[in-house]
Motif scaffolding. Structure first.
Motif, PDB file in Angstrom:
ATOM      1  N   PRO A  60     -29.127  11.170  46.772  1.00 13.14           N
ATOM      2  CA  PRO A  60     -28.348   9.967  46.487  1.00 13.14           C
ATOM      3  C   PRO A  60     -29.209   8.699  46.515  1.00 13.14           C
ATOM      4  CG  PRO A  60     -28.102  10.543  48.791  1.00 13.14           C
ATOM      5  CD  PRO A  60     -29.067  11.543  48.198  1.00 13.14           C
ATOM      6  N   VAL A  61     -28.746   7.691  45.783  1.00 16.15           N
ATOM      7  CA  VAL A  61     -29.326   6.352  45.881  1.00 16.15           C
ATOM      8  C   VAL A  61     -28.181   5.391  46.173  1.00 16.15           C
ATOM      9  CG1 VAL A  61     -29.109   5.868  43.390  1.00 16.15           C
ATOM     10  CG2 VAL A  61     -30.812   4.629  44.769  1.00 16.15           C
ATOM     11  N   PHE A  62     -28.440   4.404  47.026  1.00 18.03           N
ATOM     12  CA  PHE A  62     -27.397   3.456  47.414  1.00 18.03           C
ATOM     13  C   PHE A  62     -27.807   2.058  46.995  1.00 18.03           C
ATOM     14  CE2 PHE A  62     -25.279   0.437  50.193  1.00 18.03           C
ATOM     15  CZ  PHE A  62     -23.979   0.925  50.240  1.00 18.03           C
ATOM     16  N   GLN A  63     -26.920   1.395  46.241  1.00 19.09           N
ATOM     17  CA  GLN A  63     -27.127  -0.019  45.919  1.00 19.09           C
ATOM     18  C   GLN A  63     -26.163  -0.852  46.744  1.00 19.09           C
ATOM     19  OE1 GLN A  63     -26.698  -1.286  41.807  1.00 19.09           O
ATOM     20  NE2 GLN A  63     -26.794  -3.447  42.375  1.00 19.09           N
ATOM     21  N   GLY A  64     -26.700  -1.774  47.507  1.00 17.82           N
ATOM     22  CA  GLY A  64     -25.889  -2.644  48.339  1.00 17.82           C
ATOM     23  C   GLY A  64     -26.782  -3.661  49.009  1.00 17.82           C
ATOM     24  N   THR A  65     -26.215  -4.396  49.952  1.00 16.27           N
ATOM     25  CA  THR A  65     -26.952  -5.480  50.597  1.00 16.27           C
ATOM     26  C   THR A  65     -26.764  -5.424  52.107  1.00 16.27           C
ATOM     27  OG1 THR A  65     -26.530  -6.874  48.663  1.00 16.27           O
ATOM     28  CG2 THR A  65     -27.332  -7.979  50.647  1.00 16.27           C
ATOM     29  N   VAL A  66     -27.874  -5.592  52.824  1.00 23.66           N
ATOM     30  CA  VAL A  66     -27.839  -5.733  54.280  1.00 23.66           C
ATOM     31  C   VAL A  66     -28.532  -7.024  54.662  1.00 23.66           C
ATOM     32  CG1 VAL A  66     -27.755  -3.246  54.750  1.00 23.66           C
ATOM     33  CG2 VAL A  66     -29.985  -4.395  54.531  1.00 23.66           C
ATOM     34  N   GLY A  67     -28.343  -7.459  55.906  1.00 21.73           N
ATOM     35  CA  GLY A  67     -28.996  -8.667  56.373  1.00 21.73           C
ATOM     36  C   GLY A  67     -30.395  -8.383  56.880  1.00 21.73           C
ATOM     37  N   ASP A  68     -31.162  -9.444  57.011  1.00 26.01           N
ATOM     38  CA  ASP A  68     -32.520  -9.337  57.555  1.00 26.01           C
ATOM     39  C   ASP A  68     -32.421  -9.429  59.075  1.00 26.01           C
ATOM     40  OD1 ASP A  68     -35.230  -9.182  57.828  1.00 26.01           O
ATOM     41  OD2 ASP A  68     -35.630 -11.255  57.239  1.00 26.01           O
ATOM     42  N   ASP A  69     -31.840  -8.387  59.677  1.00 27.14           N
ATOM     43  CA  ASP A  69     -31.589  -8.379  61.113  1.00 27.14           C
ATOM     44  C   ASP A  69     -31.735  -6.955  61.635  1.00 27.14           C
ATOM     45  OD1 ASP A  69     -29.236  -7.126  60.202  1.00 27.14           O
ATOM     46  OD2 ASP A  69     -28.039  -8.949  60.387  1.00 27.14           O
ATOM     47  N   CYS A  70     -31.552  -6.764  62.925  1.00 27.43           N
ATOM     48  CA  CYS A  70     -31.754  -5.437  63.514  1.00 27.43           C
ATOM     49  C   CYS A  70     -30.794  -4.401  62.933  1.00 27.43           C
ATOM     50  CB  CYS A  70     -31.619  -5.503  65.038  1.00 27.43           C
ATOM     51  SG  CYS A  70     -29.988  -5.999  65.641  1.00 27.43           S
ATOM     52  N   TYR A  71     -29.562  -4.818  62.597  1.00 23.05           N
ATOM     53  CA  TYR A  71     -28.605  -3.876  62.037  1.00 23.05           C
ATOM     54  C   TYR A  71     -29.011  -3.457  60.621  1.00 23.05           C
ATOM     55  CZ  TYR A  71     -25.499  -5.063  65.931  1.00 23.05           C
ATOM     56  OH  TYR A  71     -24.944  -5.247  67.175  1.00 23.05           O
ATOM     57  N   GLY A  72     -29.503  -4.404  59.847  1.00 28.35           N
ATOM     58  CA  GLY A  72     -29.974  -4.077  58.508  1.00 28.35           C
ATOM     59  C   GLY A  72     -31.132  -3.098  58.543  1.00 28.35           C
ATOM     60  N   HIS A  73     -32.045  -3.298  59.483  1.00 27.88           N
ATOM     61  CA  HIS A  73     -33.182  -2.374  59.628  1.00 27.88           C
ATOM     62  C   HIS A  73     -32.698  -0.994  60.072  1.00 27.88           C
ATOM     63  CE1 HIS A  73     -35.635  -5.788  58.893  1.00 27.88           C
ATOM     64  NE2 HIS A  73     -35.521  -6.333  60.099  1.00 27.88           N
ATOM     65  N   MET A  74     -31.703  -0.947  60.973  1.00 31.97           N
ATOM     66  CA  MET A  74     -31.167   0.330  61.435  1.00 31.97           C
ATOM     67  C   MET A  74     -30.528   1.104  60.284  1.00 31.97           C
ATOM     68  SD  MET A  74     -27.985   1.138  64.007  1.00 31.97           S
ATOM     69  CE  MET A  74     -26.838   1.372  62.657  1.00 31.97           C
ATOM     70  N   ARG A  81     -33.767   8.467  56.808  1.00 36.86           N
ATOM     71  CA  ARG A  81     -33.867   9.681  57.626  1.00 36.86           C
ATOM     72  C   ARG A  81     -33.042  10.816  57.042  1.00 36.86           C
ATOM     73  NH1 ARG A  81     -32.583   7.526  62.037  1.00 36.86           N
ATOM     74  NH2 ARG A  81     -30.517   8.319  62.546  1.00 36.86           N
ATOM     75  N   PHE A  82     -31.941  10.485  56.354  1.00 34.15           N
ATOM     76  CA  PHE A  82     -31.072  11.524  55.810  1.00 34.15           C
ATOM     77  C   PHE A  82     -31.165  11.639  54.289  1.00 34.15           C
ATOM     78  CE2 PHE A  82     -28.973  10.572  59.921  1.00 34.15           C
ATOM     79  CZ  PHE A  82     -29.116  11.835  60.475  1.00 34.15           C
ATOM     80  N   GLY A  83     -32.280  11.216  53.726  1.00 35.44           N
ATOM     81  CA  GLY A  83     -32.559  11.498  52.319  1.00 35.44           C
ATOM     82  C   GLY A  83     -31.930  10.566  51.315  1.00 35.44           C
ATOM     83  N   VAL A  84     -31.481   9.385  51.743  1.00 35.87           N
ATOM     84  CA  VAL A  84     -30.915   8.414  50.815  1.00 35.87           C
ATOM     85  C   VAL A  84     -32.024   7.506  50.303  1.00 35.87           C
ATOM     86  CG1 VAL A  84     -29.287   6.505  50.531  1.00 35.87           C
ATOM     87  CG2 VAL A  84     -28.696   8.446  52.012  1.00 35.87           C
ATOM     88  N   ASP A  85     -32.161   7.402  48.987  1.00 40.98           N
ATOM     89  CA  ASP A  85     -33.144   6.506  48.384  1.00 40.98           C
ATOM     90  C   ASP A  85     -32.675   5.063  48.572  1.00 40.98           C
ATOM     91  OD1 ASP A  85     -34.890   5.057  46.717  1.00 40.98           O
ATOM     92  OD2 ASP A  85     -35.067   6.732  45.320  1.00 40.98           O
ATOM     93  N   THR A  86     -33.507   4.217  49.177  1.00 41.78           N
ATOM     94  CA  THR A  86     -33.141   2.823  49.445  1.00 41.78           C
ATOM     95  C   THR A  86     -33.789   1.851  48.463  1.00 41.78           C
ATOM     96  OG1 THR A  86     -34.942   2.658  51.068  1.00 41.78           O
ATOM     97  CG2 THR A  86     -32.754   3.263  51.898  1.00 41.78           C
TER      98      THR A  86
END
Length: 313
Positions: A60-74, A81-86
């Motif tokens: 799978p590939v996921f298109q979306g947006t995260v913040g530049d913060d610890c949660y985004g990095h997690m 780790r589970f094979g998702v293309d970022t």
């Protein structure tokens, strides 16, 4: 069909879920109460579906947006780790990742949610050329009349400009209108997902089966999640049913998205409808057995062993 880079393209919501179990009452103003645990997981329906697809060994590939913060990095680390293309996962500088606090007890759940970078979600942001590099496109997050036009534009373009198959998880209509205009989208959908209540509301029918028979005249197949009663699907006028697997429900977060991932795994493997329902029910049962929307989700070998064992009983 040309060689595809990905099996499944997903666009949509991703956030962190902070699960706080055993909450019976909230502290009075100025007071503090202790809880037994507080755990952080990846959340968001589109993200949970994507993680499930990755755990099942597809690409799978996921298109979306995260913040530049610890949660985004997690979130990025968990995907990888589970094979998702970022490759298409954007980190928005100066923005914060969405957070949902889930207060649970034996009877119910309550939520406090900050949308964060999920406020940028719009179906008009989907990159059709990128989506066309996948065998399959999964769409979710429909909000009735609020977003109908954008979904119509997207689904039409996917069907006209790519050779990808499409699944669509409708979700709850926050407007409460349950407009019949949703049927305008069905000709562009190969696998339509709804839960029992959504199907009855949109179909204006007494039962989900009646609604599914109606919907499947326009889409490839209509699949209805029935919770503890299992699931049903209608394809080419035929009704298929599978009962649920017994599972001790610890946390129902993401159960529907887990079902969807199991079903689409079977669909992309070319399995018959009955087997797809079996995979969906099994993934949903695994999901509710642990806190967090994807923690209990099985890997491919575990899913196959589980379903084969029950099939042989």
């Amino acid at each position: 069909m040309s060689e595809k880079k990905w099996d499944v393209y997903v666009y949509g919501d991703v956030n962190v879920d902070i699960i706080i179990p055993g909450v019976e009452t909230f502290p009075a103003p100025g007071q503090e109460e202790l809880v037994s645990s507080m755990e952080t997981y990846v959340g968001g329906g589109a993200a949970l579906f994507t993680l499930g697809i990755g755990k099942l060994g597809l690409r799978p590939v996921f298109q979306g947006t995260v913040g530049d913060d610890c949660y985004g990095h997690m979130i990025r680390e968990t995907f990888e780790r589970f094979g998702v293309d970022t490759e298409l996962l954007v980190t928005a500088k100066g923005a914060r990742t969405g957070i949902s606090l889930s207060f649970t007890n034996a009877r119910d759940r309550s939520f406090l949610t900050y949308r964060g970078t999920n406020r940028y979600i719009s179906m008009d942001r989907v990159e059709i050329e990128k989506a066309g590099r996948a065998r399959h496109v999964h769409v979710t997050g429909y909000e009735g009349g609020i977003s109908h036009a954008a979904y119509a534009r997207l689904l039409r373009r996917v069907k006209e400009e790519t050779d990808a198959t499409v699944s669509f998880d409708v979700g709850w209509d926050p407007t409460g209108n349950w407009s019949s205009r949703i049927c305008e989208l069905f000709p562009w959908i190969d696998v339509l997902f709804m839960n029992e209540t959504e199907a009855e509301h949109y179909g204006k029918t007494d039962t989900a089966e009646e609604a599914a028979l109606q919907f499947a005249r326009e889409c490839g197949q209509a699949v209805i999640k029935l919770g503890g009663k299992g699931s049903l699907a209608v394809k080419d006028g035929m009704v298929y049913r599978r009962s649920s697997y017994r599972a001790e429900a610890v946390d129902t977060t993401g159960a529907g998205d887990s079902f969807n991932a199991g079903y689409i795994y079977g669909f992309l493997k070319g399995e018959p409808v009955e087997k797809c329902l079996q995979y969906g029910n099994a993934c949903g049962a695994f999901s509710v057995s642990a806190h967090g929307g994807n923690t209990g989700f099985p890997e491919e070998k575990e899913l196959l062993r589980f379903t084969e064992r029950y099939e042989n009983k």
